[in-house]
Design a protein around this motif. Structure first.
Motif, PDB file in Angstrom:
ATOM      1  N   LEU A  88      -9.441 -26.436 -13.528  1.00 50.04           N
ATOM      2  CA  LEU A  88      -9.878 -27.814 -13.771  1.00 50.04           C
ATOM      3  C   LEU A  88     -11.140 -28.199 -12.990  1.00 50.04           C
ATOM      4  O   LEU A  88     -11.748 -29.226 -13.289  1.00 50.04           O
ATOM      5  CB  LEU A  88      -8.735 -28.785 -13.451  1.00 50.04           C
ATOM      6  N   LYS A  89     -11.531 -27.383 -12.025  1.00 47.87           N
ATOM      7  CA  LYS A  89     -12.780 -27.648 -11.288  1.00 47.87           C
ATOM      8  C   LYS A  89     -13.945 -27.645 -12.263  1.00 47.87           C
ATOM      9  O   LYS A  89     -14.027 -26.801 -13.154  1.00 47.87           O
ATOM     10  CB  LYS A  89     -13.035 -26.557 -10.239  1.00 47.87           C
ATOM     11  N   ILE A  93     -11.578 -33.497 -15.836  1.00 48.09           N
ATOM     12  CA  ILE A  93     -10.278 -33.807 -15.236  1.00 48.09           C
ATOM     13  C   ILE A  93     -10.409 -33.701 -13.718  1.00 48.09           C
ATOM     14  O   ILE A  93     -10.790 -32.662 -13.184  1.00 48.09           O
ATOM     15  CB  ILE A  93      -9.178 -32.852 -15.734  1.00 48.09           C
ATOM     16  N   ASN A  94     -10.071 -34.787 -13.037  1.00 49.85           N
ATOM     17  CA  ASN A  94     -10.132 -34.832 -11.583  1.00 49.85           C
ATOM     18  C   ASN A  94      -8.732 -34.617 -11.009  1.00 49.85           C
ATOM     19  O   ASN A  94      -7.827 -35.385 -11.304  1.00 49.85           O
ATOM     20  CB  ASN A  94     -10.692 -36.188 -11.135  1.00 49.85           C
ATOM     21  N   VAL A  95      -8.585 -33.596 -10.192  1.00 47.98           N
ATOM     22  CA  VAL A  95      -7.317 -33.380  -9.503  1.00 47.98           C
ATOM     23  C   VAL A  95      -7.383 -34.185  -8.211  1.00 47.98           C
ATOM     24  O   VAL A  95      -8.117 -33.830  -7.289  1.00 47.98           O
ATOM     25  CB  VAL A  95      -7.057 -31.883  -9.222  1.00 47.98           C
ATOM     26  N   GLU A  96      -6.638 -35.280  -8.172  1.00 50.27           N
ATOM     27  CA  GLU A  96      -6.658 -36.185  -7.016  1.00 50.27           C
ATOM     28  C   GLU A  96      -6.035 -35.534  -5.785  1.00 50.27           C
ATOM     29  O   GLU A  96      -6.544 -35.683  -4.680  1.00 50.27           O
ATOM     30  CB  GLU A  96      -5.916 -37.482  -7.337  1.00 50.27           C
ATOM     31  N   TYR A  97      -4.909 -34.848  -5.987  1.00 50.92           N
ATOM     32  CA  TYR A  97      -4.220 -34.204  -4.872  1.00 50.92           C
ATOM     33  C   TYR A  97      -3.168 -33.246  -5.409  1.00 50.92           C
ATOM     34  O   TYR A  97      -2.819 -33.269  -6.587  1.00 50.92           O
ATOM     35  CB  TYR A  97      -3.576 -35.237  -3.935  1.00 50.92           C
ATOM     36  N   ASP A 109      -9.281 -26.343  -0.928  1.00 51.47           N
ATOM     37  CA  ASP A 109     -10.155 -27.512  -0.896  1.00 51.47           C
ATOM     38  C   ASP A 109      -9.541 -28.651  -1.719  1.00 51.47           C
ATOM     39  O   ASP A 109     -10.107 -29.085  -2.713  1.00 51.47           O
ATOM     40  CB  ASP A 109     -11.534 -27.121  -1.446  1.00 51.47           C
ATOM     41  N   LEU A 110      -8.352 -29.080  -1.301  1.00 51.76           N
ATOM     42  CA  LEU A 110      -7.626 -30.136  -1.990  1.00 51.76           C
ATOM     43  C   LEU A 110      -6.622 -30.720  -1.014  1.00 51.76           C
ATOM     44  O   LEU A 110      -5.976 -29.979  -0.269  1.00 51.76           O
ATOM     45  CB  LEU A 110      -6.877 -29.558  -3.211  1.00 51.76           C
TER      46      LEU A 110
END
Length: 158
Positions: A88-89, A93-97, A109-110
């Protein structure tokens, strides 16, 4: 058809683990390793489906975009969770956490939090711990007001 096979394997894992708790005749160690084997077989089949999807030029990010999701969380930050995060990088789509029972052991890096923490609002949660999806969905549903999906289900819908 294939999704049914994986669902059946996931069910067998749950039944086997339950049976091991009741039947001590198999021995604790045997039950433990049988559960691990069935869990890893389910994960292998899911990851194999993911490869097939990639070979067909389909993607999880496109699916999530079409569903109207922009900000998500990933539950389960082991191999499948890390792979999903990496896929998803660089997409819309943003991976919030990430959410994991052992957040202190995850180095990526999350921001990774415990399911016991206060969980930030997101559009959806994708669960990569597919063998425990029902329990995880029930627990998260009490804390969050968003759709909760199994990565396995998404991969078989593509």
């Amino acid at each position: 058809m294939k999704k049914g096979i994986i669902a059946a394997i996931s069910s067998v894992v749950g039944v086997s683990l339950g049976a091991c708790a009741v039947r001590k005749s198999m021995g604790d160690e045997l039950c433990k390793y049988k559960g691990y084997a069935e869990k890893h077989m389910s994960l292998y089949l899911m990851m194999n489906q993911w490869v097939k999807i990639k070979q067909d030029n389909k993607s999880v990010s496109k699916y999530l975009e079409e569903q109207g999701f922009k900000n998500i969380a990933i539950y389960g930050m082991s191999y499948a969770g890390e792979t999903l995060f990496n896929e998803l990088k660089g997409t819309k789509i943003n991976v919030e956490y990430g959410i994991d029972r052992n957040p202190g052991t995850i180095y990526m890096d999350l921001n990774v939090v415990s399911p016991d923490d206060d969980l930030q609002d997101v559009d959806a949660v994708i669960v990569t711990a597919i063998t425990y999806f029902d329990e995880i969905e029930e627990m998260l549903s009490e804390k969050m007001n968003c759709p909760i999906f199994s990565l396995e289900d998404i991969l078989y819908e593509l």
